[in-house]
Write an enzyme that holds these catalytic residues in place. Structure first.
Site, PDB file in Angstrom:
ATOM      1  N   CYS A   2       0.896  -7.514  -1.097  1.00 33.03           N
ATOM      2  CA  CYS A   2       0.240  -6.567  -0.195  1.00 33.03           C
ATOM      3  C   CYS A   2       0.917  -6.479   1.172  1.00 33.03           C
ATOM      4  O   CYS A   2       1.502  -7.440   1.640  1.00 33.03           O
ATOM      5  CB  CYS A   2      -1.237  -6.879   0.029  1.00 33.03           C
ATOM      6  SG  CYS A   2      -2.217  -6.749  -1.457  1.00 33.03           S
ATOM      7  N   GLY A   3       0.817  -5.309   1.751  1.00 36.27           N
ATOM      8  CA  GLY A   3       1.366  -5.092   3.087  1.00 36.27           C
ATOM      9  C   GLY A   3       0.307  -4.478   3.978  1.00 36.27           C
ATOM     10  O   GLY A   3      -0.547  -3.723   3.515  1.00 36.27           O
TER      11      GLY A   3
END
Lengths: 298, 229
Positions: A2-3
């Site tokens: 995830c970012g």
């Protein structure tokens, strides 16, 4: 993986650039979360009115659906659509009516957010494509948060994408994994908090909503979460005027921040910040573990 | 003097070219343009060449480095110089977490700050950070030296073995089995050599540093220490 990217603007002359900068920041985080993406943008409010954003699955005639909702709510309601989402500007007392109407007449639709200024756009797909479909780049605003998702705890669906909003003008994005989300979800639902998905991150959002409903400030709610949430997390949280960051006590998940006189920015990786103005002279640091960071517009 | 522009050449091509270089190569001076935060730039190099990277890099830059001198003119993401064997890595900006993790040799210099877990499980590397370091740095450090001009975060040197830590500024807290030790002449000499190697001999005063090391009480399992585990 995830970012996360987040941008809180201090200098009003930068507000027209919010969407463009946030979309650019998010673009460099595509590889961290290619499944889906979402954007929470704090845009203009209309005095005397609230806003409700909802989505419907692709293939739904969203304009027609939003039109029917506006007709049902009556005088003064306005709708605008973007890709699979609609933003309804409505009288504050009509928010609950609109939610009820959607539940009864369009069960396939999901309410993304409600409040004075918050709009949430999220969809399955490669983050660059999602940003383009919603034309995030042209949006002005005071602050915004985005997320690129690599799913771990629940299915790759629109509703499983971040940001999550469980209270008016509140939103949260999360990088990490929360282990005690099932038991917490049961407790929060019993306490009357609406939780729509099986996603662990939505439980974190709901936890903060509940704590704030019970009188804690966002800062206090985040501090409480260090005791009550079991797992690892980096959170970025938005409120109508505020922007907050918290990492778990081990600081498992990456986070880097930059601040100048004009903005405060957050990203999972430094490369996401390189598109920002004056980044070369910005104060850049990694947030400390178990430490609440908070900025607010007066 | 090869110049590789990562806006035009793929990272895979760059790394393949660098990894092919042998000890006797004539192409000893490389410049990398537009790294744009890419991960694993110049990882796995095994040749005495110098590589200047013009801009910020992502994760694991210079990982496993042997013999090469790598200069990052910008900041570095997680794990810069992880498991490096020898050579020099010089980050002119800040380094993210786990800088020099598990490094077995060589010298890592960070001009700015390094964040959490700097030198985690270090096994012979020397690390000089001219700013401050984050929490849990030198966790389980086995050997090598770490020099910090600024401050250290919580739990410095937790479960430390024989790595030697020199910190000039305040330490937020020491980890399990890490204690402050006396600075003897041999330590001052060692520290001076490290400052020399990082171009700072004479610019900072050796006398301002304090030394931290292992109390050697957690080396082996001891039932009396069970509460400390």
């Amino acid at each position: 993986m995830c970012g996360i990217a987040g941008l809180f603007i201090k200098d009003p002359t930068l507000e027209p650039e919010l969407g463009r900068l946030l979309a650019q920041m998010t673009s460099s985080l595509c590889s961290r979360g290619p499944d889906s993406a979402g954007f929470a943008i704090y845009r203009d409010s209309t005095p005397g009115f609230s806003k409700l954003t909802f989505s419907a699955p692709e293939g739904t005639d969203i304009a027609e659906l939003a039109g029917r909702l506006a007709d049902a709510l009556g005088h003064g309601t306005r709708v605008a659509t973007r890709h699979t989402h609609a933003v309804v500007t409505l009288a504050p007392q009509d928010v609950a009516r609109a939610e009820d109407w959607l539940a009864a007449h369009a069960p396939q639709a999901t309410v993304m957010s409600a409040g004075n200024r918050l709009e949430i756009y999220k969809e399955v797909g490669y983050p660059d494509d999602v940003a383009k479909a919603f034309d995030i780049a042209e949006m002005a605003g005071t602050h915004g948060i985005s997320h690129t998702r690599m799913a771990t705890e629940s299915a790759v669906t629109t509703n499983g994408a971040h940001p999550f909003s469980t209270g008016a003008d509140q939103c949260l994005v999360h990088n990490g994994s929360i282990s005690n989300h099932s038991s917490l979800r049961r407790e929060l639902k019993r306490d009357g908090i609406t939780i729509r998905t099986e996603n662990d991150s939505e439980v974190a959002a709901a936890y903060l909503t509940k704590k704030m409903r019970d009188g804690e400030t966002l800062g206090e709610a985040l501090t409480s979460s260090l005791d009550d949430l079991d797992g690892f997390f980096t959170f970025v949280v938005g409120t109508e005027n505020g922007f907050s960051v918290l990492r778990d006590p081990i600081a498992c998940k990456p986070a880097v921040m930059a601040e100048t006189d004009r903005y405060v920015a957050f990203a999972s990786e430094f490369k996401s910040l390189t598109c920002l103005p004056d980044i070369a002279t910005a104060r850049v640091w990694e947030p400390k573990p178990a430490t609440v960071y908070f900025w607010e517009h007066a | 003097m090869p110049v590789v522009d990562l806006a035009k050449t793929s990272l895979r091509e760059l790394n393949a070219a660098l990894q092919k270089l042998g000890a006797d190569t004539n192409e000893t001076s490389w410049t990398v343009l537009n790294p744009s935060g890419e991960h694993a730039v110049a990882a796995g190099v095994d040749a005495p060449v110098s590589i200047t990277i013009d801009g910020p890099v992502g994760y694991f830059c210079g990982g496993m480095n042997k013999h090469a001198t790598i200069v990052v003119d910008g900041s570095a993401g997680q794990g810069v110089g992880e498991n490096m064997m020898s050579g020099l890595i010089h980050v002119k900006g800040d380094a993210s977490q786990s800088a020099g993790a598990t490094g077995r040799g060589g010298l890592l210099i960070v001009d700015g700050n390094a964040s959490a877990r700097c030198g985690i499980s270090m096994k012979g590397i020397d690390i000089v950070v001219k700013g401050s370091i984050g929490h849990l740095s030198a966790f389980m450090g086995q050997s090598g030296r770490m020099v910090v001009f600024g401050e250290a975060g919580e739990a410095l040197g937790d479960s430390l073995y024989e790595a030697r830590l020199y910190v000039r500024g305040p330490v937020a807290g020491l980890g399990a089995d890490c204690i402050e030790k006396a600075m003897r002449e041999e330590h001052r000499a060692e520290l001076y050599r490290l400052l020399e190697a990082s171009g700072e001999a004479g610019t900072v005063d050796v006398g301002e540093f304090r030394r931290y090391g292992s109390a050697r009480k957690l080396y082996n399992f001891n039932i009396d220490n069970v509460d400390a585990y």
